[in-house]
Structure formats: C-alpha cells, structure tokens
Scaffold this active site. Sequence first.
Site, PDB file in Angstrom:
ATOM      1  N   ARG A   1      22.329  25.657  24.606  1.00  0.00           N
ATOM      2  CA  ARG A   1      22.006  26.699  25.579  1.00  0.00           C
ATOM      3  C   ARG A   1      20.808  26.315  26.442  1.00  0.00           C
ATOM      4  NH1 ARG A   1      21.193  31.713  21.822  1.00  0.00           N
ATOM      5  NH2 ARG A   1      20.884  32.788  23.821  1.00  0.00           N
TER       6      ARG A   1
ATOM      7  N   ILE B   1      24.646  28.560  13.326  1.00  0.00           N
ATOM      8  CA  ILE B   1      24.918  28.785  14.741  1.00  0.00           C
ATOM      9  C   ILE B   1      24.425  30.186  15.064  1.00  0.00           C
ATOM     10  CG2 ILE B   1      26.813  27.147  14.979  1.00  0.00           C
ATOM     11  CD1 ILE B   1      28.800  29.350  14.603  1.00  0.00           C
ATOM     12  N   ASP B   2      24.084  30.408  16.313  1.00  0.00           N
ATOM     13  CA  ASP B   2      23.480  31.674  16.715  1.00  0.00           C
ATOM     14  C   ASP B   2      24.403  32.854  16.442  1.00  0.00           C
ATOM     15  OD1 ASP B   2      21.321  30.216  17.689  1.00  0.00           O
ATOM     16  OD2 ASP B   2      22.192  30.054  19.693  1.00  0.00           O
ATOM     17  N   LYS B   3      23.808  34.017  16.342  1.00  0.00           N
ATOM     18  CA  LYS B   3      24.565  35.243  16.066  1.00  0.00           C
ATOM     19  C   LYS B   3      25.742  35.403  17.006  1.00  0.00           C
ATOM     20  CE  LYS B   3      24.104  40.303  16.106  1.00  0.00           C
ATOM     21  NZ  LYS B   3      23.181  41.444  16.311  1.00  0.00           N
TER      22      LYS B   3
END
Length: 343
Positions: free
Chosen positions: A263, A143-145
């Site tokens: 997103r 998962i993104d930062k």
Amino acid sequence: MGTRQIEFQIAADPPPRLDKALSRDVPDGENLSRTRLARLIEGGAVQIDGAEIRDPKAKVAEGARVTIAVAEAEDSHIGPEDIPLEVVFEDADVIVVNKPAGMVVHPAPGSPSGTLVNALLHHCGDDLSGVGGVKRPGIVHRIDKETSGLLVVAKSDAAHHGLAEQFAAHSVERYYRAVCYGVPDANDPRLRGVKGISFEPGNIMRVTTQLARHKTDRQKQAVLFHGGRHAVTRARVVETFGVPAGLALIECWLETGRTHQIRVHMAHAGHGLVGDPVYGGKRKLSAKAFSADAAFVGAFPRQALHAAVLGFEHPVTGESLRFEADLPQDMQCLVERLRAPLS
C-alpha cells in the site's frame, strides 16, 4: 499442569551444541523446535545421563541418554469463537486459510474478539499441540484487516519455528492482486524521476526504499531512504481499464514483508490502491473514460488488495506447497464493472 518425560539417545556424530543435537534427535512426534529446546535447557528441564544441563552450547556425546521434562501445553488466554473459516489446506502442523476482508488476524486492544486467532482456536481445538508451551495458533505473518487472501498458520512448535525461518529468509512466495489508480509504466517520464523506482525487463516496476512508522501518524508507515527497514516490492500490470486507461489491475510480489508494504510503496509510486483510506487517496476519474459510474470506484469500501498466491516448504515434511485464491466477490465485481465496454 501435567508434565511428560521424553527420553531418547544421542545418535552418531552429534552437532557441537546441545540444543542442535537435541533438535536433530528428539522424536519427530514431539514437535519441539530448537528455540523451544533451548528454553527448556535454560529452564533446567533437560538431563544428560542423569545430570541437569542448563547451557544450550554444551557438548554432548554419542550415546548419551537424554531426559526432557516438558509441561503439557497451557490453554491460551484468548477465547475460541465459532467463526466460519475458508480452509484451503490443513494437516497436523499447518493450516492455510483464505481470510475475508474485515477480519483482524490477532486480537489487539481495538479488536479483542472476532479475529482469525479466535476462529482458529475453535476450529483446531485439541489439534493444537502447542506453540511455545501454549495451545495457540502460531502466527508467522499477517495481512491487514481489510486485505483478503491467503495466510499460513502453524499448529505446532516445530512448524512455527520452520515457517518463521522461511519468512525471515524471504523464501516464501507471496503474490497479491490489486486495483490501482493510473498505470505503472516504464515509459512514464514522471516515474523515472521518483526516487526508489526502477524498471526491470517485462515492464516490472521495482520499488526499493526503507520503511518506518510515520513520525506524526502512528497508524501509518512512511517511506525513508535512511534508517527504517529495507523493503522491496515488484509490480506488473495485468489489465488496464478506461479509455484512456486510468486504472489497472496489478500483480505485486514481495521480496520483504513489512507492515502496509504494498500500500505505501504503490502510493509512493503515485499509484495508490483503489479504496485505500490511508494511502490511496481518491482521484477524480473521467466519466467519459469508463462505462461504470466513476463514483462506484470512489465508493469501493476497502483497499482493493488480495493475497492471491502463497507458496512455501512444509516446515515438517519438506514438501513444496503452493496455493491460489481467486479474487473475492467484491473485487471481482469491481473488475467486471471496469471491464464493461464504453457504450
């Protein structure tokens, strides 16, 4: 580096390929996936009745004696770091963590340290039996930062292979919570005109597109309808905020798992996520519609996205596992302020 010998016999009715037969009959505690076994065969580490065999597709007979020379797992080139982790579940094969926003999953040129992998190397220590011959955690999804929430990581080679197969088959249950601009609704005439958007019973929005790296901004993903990789996201509204409603808490779930998928899909639908600096965009909210200062929403410091539910089959025991993680404090604070009644 030391080498250990694994010896066993092929049981009755062996599969037609050597790698499959070894995968079925190798002792459970060795944690060797079929992919790893195929590499060992090709590397000359497998003997059948004393003869070296290098073809993973070779046939093998019932009762054949197998000897496999396995090098002890090497230490990873990535250094362990004593970083606190919220561990949700852990056994000898897998670990599930609730990642905080701001933590990168795997070291990269821009983030060489302070990552989840660094933290796991310290936390797991000698419990890592080796993935691909290296003592490292097996990352099967990310998962993104700036996205918080649940991740499962393999601690053994067999677990890594089993989890990777489940993610490839899209059988892993993944639900996210997010706060978006606007309210996705089947009655919105604008949405009916957006390519790739449809609605299913229960006012569930389905976004179906192809995704690929943006042609000019290599840090972004772009929606396509030819080329790229197939991507499907579903979303439903959990709660709305404002009078009239201008924001929504949504639940999203993935049929596929592409980079930035939620997103970019929500932005494509015209419902970008609050705080998303890449896709969300900032919208002017009516000060009269919210009791909270509208500027508070615009100042939210990250994409309001949280991996809330993770369900999968344990790759070694076969047990069905499902975990939930509450919204982190920053998103809870955002939602609570948005819920405050108009004065």
